[in-house]
Design a protein around this motif. Sequence first.
Motif, PDB file in Angstrom:
ATOM      1  N   UNK A   1       0.765  -1.448  -0.076  1.00 18.72           N
ATOM      2  CA  UNK A   1      -0.020   0.036  -0.062  1.00 18.72           C
ATOM      3  C   UNK A   1       0.782   1.462  -0.063  1.00 18.72           C
ATOM      4  N   UNK A   2       2.142   1.372   0.316  1.00 20.29           N
ATOM      5  CA  UNK A   2       2.725   2.423   0.750  1.00 20.29           C
ATOM      6  C   UNK A   2       2.707   2.965   1.894  1.00 20.29           C
TER       7      UNK A   2
ATOM      8  N   UNK B   1       6.672   8.813   9.981  1.00 21.57           N
ATOM      9  CA  UNK B   1       5.862   8.689  11.023  1.00 21.57           C
ATOM     10  C   UNK B   1       5.167   9.741  11.417  1.00 21.57           C
ATOM     11  N   UNK B   2       3.459   9.459  11.119  1.00 16.29           N
ATOM     12  CA  UNK B   2       2.581  10.432  11.737  1.00 16.29           C
ATOM     13  C   UNK B   2       1.961   9.871  12.979  1.00 16.29           C
ATOM     14  N   UNK B   3       2.059  10.850  13.923  1.00 15.30           N
ATOM     15  CA  UNK B   3       1.499  10.417  15.286  1.00 15.30           C
ATOM     16  C   UNK B   3       0.328  11.397  15.793  1.00 15.30           C
ATOM     17  N   UNK B   4      -0.850  11.069  16.039  1.00 12.28           N
ATOM     18  CA  UNK B   4      -1.852  11.970  16.587  1.00 12.28           C
ATOM     19  C   UNK B   4      -2.035  12.010  18.101  1.00 12.28           C
ATOM     20  N   UNK B   5      -2.415  13.133  18.526  1.00 12.29           N
ATOM     21  CA  UNK B   5      -2.539  13.162  20.128  1.00 12.29           C
ATOM     22  C   UNK B   5      -4.108  13.400  20.493  1.00 12.29           C
ATOM     23  N   UNK B   6      -4.897  13.187  19.437  1.00 12.93           N
ATOM     24  CA  UNK B   6      -6.478  13.327  19.524  1.00 12.93           C
ATOM     25  C   UNK B   6      -6.828  12.384  18.695  1.00 12.93           C
TER      26      UNK B   6
ATOM     27  N   UNK C   1       2.919   5.056   9.456  1.00 15.13           N
ATOM     28  CA  UNK C   1       4.125   5.175   8.755  1.00 15.13           C
ATOM     29  C   UNK C   1       3.932   5.099   7.192  1.00 15.13           C
ATOM     30  N   UNK C   2       4.562   5.958   6.502  1.00 11.88           N
ATOM     31  CA  UNK C   2       4.257   5.931   4.963  1.00 11.88           C
ATOM     32  C   UNK C   2       5.492   6.302   4.082  1.00 11.88           C
ATOM     33  N   UNK C   3       5.587   6.012   2.962  1.00 13.99           N
ATOM     34  CA  UNK C   3       6.642   6.182   2.214  1.00 13.99           C
ATOM     35  C   UNK C   3       6.550   7.340   1.737  1.00 13.99           C
TER      36      UNK C   3
ATOM     37  N   UNK D   1       1.141   8.932  -2.442  1.00 12.87           N
ATOM     38  CA  UNK D   1       0.360  10.107  -2.288  1.00 12.87           C
ATOM     39  C   UNK D   1      -0.612  10.276  -0.990  1.00 12.87           C
ATOM     40  N   UNK D   2      -0.667  11.425  -0.593  1.00  7.86           N
ATOM     41  CA  UNK D   2      -1.307  11.560   0.680  1.00  7.86           C
ATOM     42  C   UNK D   2      -1.689  13.084   0.727  1.00  7.86           C
TER      43      UNK D   2
END
Length: 281
Positions: free
Chosen positions: A11-12, A146-151, A207-209, A213-214
């Motif tokens: 998926x990437x 790496x994308x981390x949410x806090x809510x 975590x994404x490449x 596309x995002x």
Amino acid sequence: MSGPIDSFNRDGFLIVRGAIPRPVLDAFVGVLEAEVERRAAAMFERGEISDPCAGEPFSTRWYRIWDERGGEPKPPTWHACVFGPELYALWTHAAILDVVELVVGPEVQASGDYILRPKLPSLNLLPWHQDSGYMPATEQYPWPTVWVPFVPVHAGNGAMQFIPGSHRQPIQQHRKGGGEAYATPERDPAAGREVVTPELNPGDFVIFSNYVFHRSTAGRDPLVRWSIDFRFSPAGTPVGDHLWFHGMRHVVRSARDPGQIPGWEDVSALWERSPQRVRSP
């Protein structure tokens, strides 16, 4: 049976659920709450707001402040104001590095940058893009984010979206159109393709490449989508002077030579010499 790396390769991107311990998140959220308090007090002192909204919860206070203030925070992201040991404990937590290692191998380098995003409804939008489309000369390396949410993150407060499998495409030319703040490919990369909008909770991360596309989406609820993102790469990956975070790259995991991993004092020294310390709020 397929595993996490198989999903990432297919998926990437990969969604990791419930991995980051609550105390690690709470320690850094405390830093964010203190910064909101500092900024609210300053805005109140300057007469920009009539109420610093001290009784509001973390998920809504920054929204309430700007709902009265009007306009849009500039810049919309935070950086130097949140640097500290609480940030670094999150950045290099084993739950994150274990997954990063699956993607880049056992010698892991923190590329040096991070961005804290207190995303208000309908603001701070990013169009479809590939990260290496914004970072020249990085496309020849694996450079996952790496994308981390806090809510809790959902469509109501501006969830991220991904196009599965789009990491198999080359890096597209990203250009700004008339009046657009951010560059995006001229041709819509989502045309005719599946789009995934994951819902996430604190403790989860994505975590994404650098090829996938995002984008972020507009929120509609009176909430702040608090999140932070970090980038990693294989140890030894060059970070050119054209990248704003150059000078902060360092090894964070090594099977070959764990002794080269710097301690907090060494990382702080890197930060003191780094251009991003003085170039970002």
